[in-house]
Design a protein around this motif. Sequence first.
Motif, PDB file in Angstrom:
ATOM      1  N   SER A  17      -4.984  13.498 -24.454  1.00  0.00           N
ATOM      2  CA  SER A  17      -5.091  12.171 -23.845  1.00  0.00           C
ATOM      3  C   SER A  17      -5.832  12.239 -22.515  1.00  0.00           C
ATOM      4  O   SER A  17      -6.669  11.375 -22.209  1.00  0.00           O
ATOM      5  CB  SER A  17      -3.693  11.577 -23.630  1.00  0.00           C
ATOM      6  OG  SER A  17      -3.034  11.369 -24.860  1.00  0.00           O
ATOM      7  N   MET A  18      -5.520  13.250 -21.710  1.00  0.00           N
ATOM      8  CA  MET A  18      -6.220  13.422 -20.429  1.00  0.00           C
ATOM      9  C   MET A  18      -7.708  13.630 -20.659  1.00  0.00           C
ATOM     10  O   MET A  18      -8.553  13.050 -19.967  1.00  0.00           O
ATOM     11  CB  MET A  18      -5.631  14.609 -19.672  1.00  0.00           C
ATOM     12  CG  MET A  18      -4.253  14.379 -19.104  1.00  0.00           C
ATOM     13  SD  MET A  18      -3.639  15.860 -18.234  1.00  0.00           S
ATOM     14  CE  MET A  18      -2.187  15.175 -17.401  1.00  0.00           C
ATOM     15  N   VAL A  58     -15.126   8.349 -18.806  1.00  0.00           N
ATOM     16  CA  VAL A  58     -15.782   8.048 -17.526  1.00  0.00           C
ATOM     17  C   VAL A  58     -16.921   9.020 -17.257  1.00  0.00           C
ATOM     18  O   VAL A  58     -17.997   8.628 -16.796  1.00  0.00           O
ATOM     19  CB  VAL A  58     -14.758   8.110 -16.368  1.00  0.00           C
ATOM     20  CG1 VAL A  58     -15.425   7.769 -15.032  1.00  0.00           C
ATOM     21  CG2 VAL A  58     -13.587   7.175 -16.620  1.00  0.00           C
ATOM     22  N   PHE A  59     -16.685  10.299 -17.560  1.00  0.00           N
ATOM     23  CA  PHE A  59     -17.696  11.339 -17.364  1.00  0.00           C
ATOM     24  C   PHE A  59     -17.885  12.087 -18.687  1.00  0.00           C
ATOM     25  O   PHE A  59     -17.239  13.109 -18.936  1.00  0.00           O
ATOM     26  CB  PHE A  59     -17.264  12.318 -16.275  1.00  0.00           C
ATOM     27  CG  PHE A  59     -17.143  11.713 -14.907  1.00  0.00           C
ATOM     28  CD1 PHE A  59     -18.275  11.459 -14.145  1.00  0.00           C
ATOM     29  CD2 PHE A  59     -15.902  11.388 -14.388  1.00  0.00           C
ATOM     30  CE1 PHE A  59     -18.169  10.899 -12.873  1.00  0.00           C
ATOM     31  CE2 PHE A  59     -15.781  10.831 -13.127  1.00  0.00           C
ATOM     32  CZ  PHE A  59     -16.926  10.574 -12.364  1.00  0.00           C
ATOM     33  N   THR A  80      -1.842  13.802  -5.286  1.00  0.00           N
ATOM     34  CA  THR A  80      -1.827  12.373  -5.609  1.00  0.00           C
ATOM     35  C   THR A  80      -0.956  12.191  -6.847  1.00  0.00           C
ATOM     36  O   THR A  80      -1.173  12.866  -7.854  1.00  0.00           O
ATOM     37  CB  THR A  80      -3.248  11.857  -5.908  1.00  0.00           C
ATOM     38  OG1 THR A  80      -4.072  12.063  -4.762  1.00  0.00           O
ATOM     39  CG2 THR A  80      -3.223  10.376  -6.267  1.00  0.00           C
ATOM     40  N   VAL A  81       0.042  11.315  -6.759  1.00  0.00           N
ATOM     41  CA  VAL A  81       0.938  11.066  -7.892  1.00  0.00           C
ATOM     42  C   VAL A  81       0.619   9.705  -8.489  1.00  0.00           C
ATOM     43  O   VAL A  81       0.556   8.692  -7.766  1.00  0.00           O
ATOM     44  CB  VAL A  81       2.415  11.124  -7.462  1.00  0.00           C
ATOM     45  CG1 VAL A  81       3.326  10.803  -8.652  1.00  0.00           C
ATOM     46  CG2 VAL A  81       2.761  12.488  -6.892  1.00  0.00           C
ATOM     47  N   LEU A  82       0.421   9.669  -9.798  1.00  0.00           N
ATOM     48  CA  LEU A  82       0.112   8.423 -10.505  1.00  0.00           C
ATOM     49  C   LEU A  82       1.150   8.191 -11.594  1.00  0.00           C
ATOM     50  O   LEU A  82       1.334   9.034 -12.467  1.00  0.00           O
ATOM     51  CB  LEU A  82      -1.282   8.507 -11.131  1.00  0.00           C
ATOM     52  CG  LEU A  82      -2.452   8.786 -10.179  1.00  0.00           C
ATOM     53  CD1 LEU A  82      -3.740   8.988 -10.963  1.00  0.00           C
ATOM     54  CD2 LEU A  82      -2.605   7.657  -9.176  1.00  0.00           C
ATOM     55  N   GLU A  83       1.816   7.071 -11.521  1.00  0.00           N
ATOM     56  CA  GLU A  83       2.815   6.694 -12.522  1.00  0.00           C
ATOM     57  C   GLU A  83       2.114   5.931 -13.637  1.00  0.00           C
ATOM     58  O   GLU A  83       1.382   4.971 -13.368  1.00  0.00           O
ATOM     59  CB  GLU A  83       3.900   5.833 -11.869  1.00  0.00           C
ATOM     60  CG  GLU A  83       5.128   5.601 -12.720  1.00  0.00           C
ATOM     61  CD  GLU A  83       6.209   4.860 -11.935  1.00  0.00           C
ATOM     62  OE1 GLU A  83       7.388   5.161 -12.133  1.00  0.00           O
ATOM     63  OE2 GLU A  83       5.861   3.968 -11.135  1.00  0.00           O
ATOM     64  N   ILE A 106      -6.061   7.695 -15.946  1.00  0.00           N
ATOM     65  CA  ILE A 106      -7.124   8.637 -15.559  1.00  0.00           C
ATOM     66  C   ILE A 106      -8.458   7.902 -15.416  1.00  0.00           C
ATOM     67  O   ILE A 106      -9.223   8.147 -14.475  1.00  0.00           O
ATOM     68  CB  ILE A 106      -7.218   9.789 -16.581  1.00  0.00           C
ATOM     69  CG1 ILE A 106      -6.032  10.740 -16.381  1.00  0.00           C
ATOM     70  CG2 ILE A 106      -8.541  10.535 -16.442  1.00  0.00           C
ATOM     71  CD1 ILE A 106      -6.033  11.949 -17.275  1.00  0.00           C
ATOM     72  N   GLN A 107      -8.735   6.989 -16.336  1.00  0.00           N
ATOM     73  CA  GLN A 107      -9.955   6.196 -16.236  1.00  0.00           C
ATOM     74  C   GLN A 107     -10.005   5.452 -14.904  1.00  0.00           C
ATOM     75  O   GLN A 107     -11.014   5.479 -14.176  1.00  0.00           O
ATOM     76  CB  GLN A 107     -10.044   5.194 -17.384  1.00  0.00           C
ATOM     77  CG  GLN A 107     -10.329   5.799 -18.732  1.00  0.00           C
ATOM     78  CD  GLN A 107     -10.155   4.787 -19.862  1.00  0.00           C
ATOM     79  OE1 GLN A 107      -9.826   3.618 -19.621  1.00  0.00           O
ATOM     80  NE2 GLN A 107     -10.375   5.239 -21.084  1.00  0.00           N
TER      81      GLN A 107
END
Length: 374
Positions: free
Chosen positions: A22-23, A30-31, A342-345, A368-369
């Motif tokens: 998924s990551m 995006v890249f 950096t933490v992303l929920e 991530i996008q």
Amino acid sequence: MKILLIPDKFKGSLTAREVIESMRRGINSVFPDAIVHSVRASDGGDGFLDTILANVNCDAIEVDTVDSLGRDIKTEYLYNPKNNSAYIELAKTSGLALLNEGERNVMKTSTFGTGLLIKDAILKGSTSIYLGIGGSATNDVGLGIAEALGYYFLDNNGNQLAPNGANLSKINSIHKSSNSISLKGVSFFAINDVDNPLYGPEGAAHIYGKQKGGSPEEIEQLDFGMQDFANLVQLQTKKDDAMLSGSGAAGGTAYGLKIFCDAEFISGIDFVLGISKVEEILRQNEFDYIITGEGKIDSQTLYGKLIKGVVELGNRFDVPVVALCGQLDLDKKEVLKFENLTVLEIQDTSKPLNYNMENAGLLIEKVIQSFLKK
């Protein structure tokens, strides 16, 4: 763009392999030309054997054993005949994930089934045994493992006691049977994801007992029981390892492995990064980010969970770390304790838990996008 992925599983939703997929999809959307390296990680809990298989050539050995409540099950461990090493995942026998919520009984659960795997591995010729001990349903200080290897425990009246948390304070003496399995020449390594001592406010019962089904009264009883048992061990063997960092892992299983098997404690993340040669990858490449993640980031993350180890790795190589999680249960001040992070929920707070669990892969891609487009 060059990114290194080192995620754990998202428990109940995705395996580490699925998280990586998924990551990768999120990054490539995006890249498209991004260079992505990945390492399938485990902190010693569920998925430990998958991590080993991804990095070490082993045979799977199927064994008849029992779960933490003594019910018959079949499971497997890994064996490397080239160096006589065995890899055992406690969660596959004595794990919390094998019980439904109503079956969780931290007073009665035991690591005996894991001990049967250890015994089988030794009888097959293993001289090095690596135990991933995360994800346990137990708080028996490894008494079950010890019993499977030939130890037994008596109360004041000479009655043999079942190896579980409820009986910790009742143990008056520790014995080893004359026909017990020999541990001579066998090295044990407890792959550990926490820094907790055996007992006390930060010990096994108080920090992890509730999630294993313990009531407040039972947690207090277990904590006192572990203190009583540690005092007995010190009196009978002169060993004093209860306050050793990591002794409280897996309901004190780490402590039991130390006193009964003279086990060495190894950080789960250090072990995984070692066998996967991550530091070599970082020395040979300049990464823009290391992306990690797990299902929940909470106070336990501060006690040596995988993300803490990845952040330390990022700091050593001066690479910013991004951690994704299904649920963030730390306030901003606690998050700031982690430098370079950096933490992303990923959860959609407008949707119910089931939706977020079932769509975790898609949510990882979207987060991530969004992050990489900034």
